[in-house]
Design an enzyme around this catalytic site. Structure first.
Site, PDB file in Angstrom:
ATOM      1  N   LYS A  25      27.095  50.993  36.794  1.00  0.00           N
ATOM      2  CA  LYS A  25      26.789  50.218  38.003  1.00  0.00           C
ATOM      3  C   LYS A  25      26.045  51.123  38.979  1.00  0.00           C
ATOM      4  O   LYS A  25      26.316  52.312  39.058  1.00  0.00           O
ATOM      5  CB  LYS A  25      28.089  49.756  38.690  1.00  0.00           C
ATOM      6  CG  LYS A  25      29.018  48.933  37.829  1.00  0.00           C
ATOM      7  CD  LYS A  25      30.307  48.607  38.623  1.00  0.00           C
ATOM      8  CE  LYS A  25      31.527  48.491  37.735  1.00  0.00           C
ATOM      9  NZ  LYS A  25      32.795  48.609  38.436  1.00  0.00           N
ATOM     10  N   HIS A  31      43.376  49.569  45.249  1.00  0.00           N
ATOM     11  CA  HIS A  31      43.424  50.843  44.512  1.00  0.00           C
ATOM     12  C   HIS A  31      44.558  51.717  45.040  1.00  0.00           C
ATOM     13  O   HIS A  31      45.318  52.310  44.279  1.00  0.00           O
ATOM     14  CB  HIS A  31      42.132  51.648  44.708  1.00  0.00           C
ATOM     15  CG  HIS A  31      40.894  51.076  44.102  1.00  0.00           C
ATOM     16  ND1 HIS A  31      39.758  50.839  44.828  1.00  0.00           N
ATOM     17  CD2 HIS A  31      40.603  50.709  42.832  1.00  0.00           C
ATOM     18  CE1 HIS A  31      38.811  50.375  44.035  1.00  0.00           C
ATOM     19  NE2 HIS A  31      39.296  50.267  42.816  1.00  0.00           N
ATOM     20  N   ARG A  34      44.877  42.916  37.962  1.00  0.00           N
ATOM     21  CA  ARG A  34      44.859  41.949  39.062  1.00  0.00           C
ATOM     22  C   ARG A  34      45.190  40.541  38.600  1.00  0.00           C
ATOM     23  O   ARG A  34      46.100  39.917  39.077  1.00  0.00           O
ATOM     24  CB  ARG A  34      43.484  41.950  39.745  1.00  0.00           C
ATOM     25  CG  ARG A  34      43.289  43.152  40.606  1.00  0.00           C
ATOM     26  CD  ARG A  34      41.847  43.367  40.940  1.00  0.00           C
ATOM     27  NE  ARG A  34      41.135  43.918  39.805  1.00  0.00           N
ATOM     28  CZ  ARG A  34      39.981  44.509  39.873  1.00  0.00           C
ATOM     29  NH1 ARG A  34      39.343  44.600  41.006  1.00  0.00           N
ATOM     30  NH2 ARG A  34      39.413  45.016  38.804  1.00  0.00           N
ATOM     31  N   SER A  91      36.148  46.081  44.516  1.00  0.00           N
ATOM     32  CA  SER A  91      35.137  46.746  45.345  1.00  0.00           C
ATOM     33  C   SER A  91      33.894  45.876  45.447  1.00  0.00           C
ATOM     34  O   SER A  91      33.265  45.799  46.511  1.00  0.00           O
ATOM     35  CB  SER A  91      34.780  48.109  44.755  1.00  0.00           C
ATOM     36  OG  SER A  91      35.889  48.958  44.799  1.00  0.00           O
TER      37      SER A  91
HETATM   38  P1  ADP Z   1      36.713  47.631  40.997  1.00  0.00           P
HETATM   39  O1  ADP Z   1      37.017  46.657  39.889  1.00  0.00           O
HETATM   40  O2  ADP Z   1      37.320  47.239  42.296  1.00  0.00           O
HETATM   41  O3  ADP Z   1      35.257  48.015  41.097  1.00  0.00           O
HETATM   42  P2  ADP Z   1      37.319  50.193  39.749  1.00  0.00           P
HETATM   43  O4  ADP Z   1      36.306  50.100  38.685  1.00  0.00           O
HETATM   44  O5  ADP Z   1      37.198  51.334  40.686  1.00  0.00           O
HETATM   45  O6  ADP Z   1      37.489  48.917  40.657  1.00  0.00           O
HETATM   46  O7  ADP Z   1      38.763  50.111  39.093  1.00  0.00           O
HETATM   47  C1  ADP Z   1      39.659  51.136  38.956  1.00  0.00           C
HETATM   48  C2  ADP Z   1      41.012  50.594  38.596  1.00  0.00           C
HETATM   49  O8  ADP Z   1      41.610  50.031  39.756  1.00  0.00           O
HETATM   50  C3  ADP Z   1      41.059  49.482  37.543  1.00  0.00           C
HETATM   51  O9  ADP Z   1      42.193  49.688  36.727  1.00  0.00           O
HETATM   52  C4  ADP Z   1      41.230  48.237  38.334  1.00  0.00           C
HETATM   53  O10 ADP Z   1      41.892  47.229  37.599  1.00  0.00           O
HETATM   54  C5  ADP Z   1      42.107  48.743  39.461  1.00  0.00           C
HETATM   55  N1  ADP Z   1      41.994  47.923  40.645  1.00  0.00           N
HETATM   56  C6  ADP Z   1      40.894  47.658  41.358  1.00  0.00           C
HETATM   57  N2  ADP Z   1      41.164  46.832  42.394  1.00  0.00           N
HETATM   58  C7  ADP Z   1      42.503  46.571  42.322  1.00  0.00           C
HETATM   59  C8  ADP Z   1      43.398  45.765  43.091  1.00  0.00           C
HETATM   60  N3  ADP Z   1      42.962  45.053  44.113  1.00  0.00           N
HETATM   61  N4  ADP Z   1      44.696  45.731  42.729  1.00  0.00           N
HETATM   62  C9  ADP Z   1      45.118  46.436  41.654  1.00  0.00           C
HETATM   63  N5  ADP Z   1      44.318  47.204  40.884  1.00  0.00           N
HETATM   64  C10 ADP Z   1      43.033  47.267  41.203  1.00  0.00           C
END
Ligand code: ADP
Length: 164
Positions: free
Chosen positions: A41, A17, A90, A128
């Site tokens: 979630k 992130h 990703r 996450s």
């Molecule tokens: P997660 O999928 O880890 O639970 P979130 O729902 O908080 O994450 O996702 C928020 C944003 O961050 C989304 O656009 C997701 O694609 C991006 N994101 C999450 N993890 C990564 C990562 N490792 N690299 C790039 N972008 C990421």
């Protein structure tokens, strides 16, 4: 002023992130990182904890503002004068969901553009949820989250094991 919104649940924030946030902060004049509470979630960390961890992790990025929201993402964009949504991509597996979200958001308001930044290779498998699974079973999460998140995650998992 080019303003963008980076939405997510950030439960908890990972280095994946943060990489997206740092790169987006260089492209846009102002970046709102919006922690959404309505993802469906059951979170491991409270909203306040997630906000606090993000604020600590992004403390050196002056044009990044961390906030929470529980409404429609597009309403949040409109309220903050943002016409860009930034998402991290990703792997191919993210594509279908993100494609549908971007199309729906465009249908709701075509003035707001969704922009994707490719994940760094070293974080391309990191989410996450996978991080929480590894931590739950005692695997090392070093280098995948900021140090304070590593500490908080271990503590929360211990509390859960003890049934607190
Ligand atoms: P997660 O999928 O880890 O639970 P979130 O729902 O908080 O994450 O996702 C928020 C944003 O961050 C989304 O656009 C997701 O694609 C991006 N994101 C999450 N993890 C990564 C990562 N490792 N690299 C790039 N972008 C990421």
């Amino acid at each position: 002023m080019r303003t963008a919104v980076c939405p997510g649940s950030f439960d908890p924030v990972t280095n994946g992130h943060l990489d997206i946030i740092e790169r987006a902060a260089q492209i846009f004049d102002r970046l709102y990182v919006a922690v959404f509470t309505n993802s469906g979630k059951e979170p491991l960390f409270t909203l306040e904890e997630r906000l606090a961890m993000l604020k600590t992790a992004a403390r050196d990025l002056p044009n990044v503002i961390i906030e929470s929201s529980d409404g429609l993402l597009l309403d949040y964009c409109r309220q903050h004068g943002a016409n860009v949504i930034v998402k991290g991509l990703r792997a191919v597996s993210d594509y279908e969901y993100e494609f549908r979200m971007a199309m729906m958001n465009r249908k709701l308001d075509e003035r707001v553009e969704t922009v994707f930044l490719m994940s760094r290779v070293e974080y391309s498998y990191l989410s996450s949820s996978i991080l929480k699974d590894v931590a739950r079973f005692g695997g090392s999460i070093e280098g995948l989250v900021p140090p304070e998140v590593e500490v908080a995650l271990k503590k929360r998992i211990e509390e859960r094991v003890k049934g607190k």
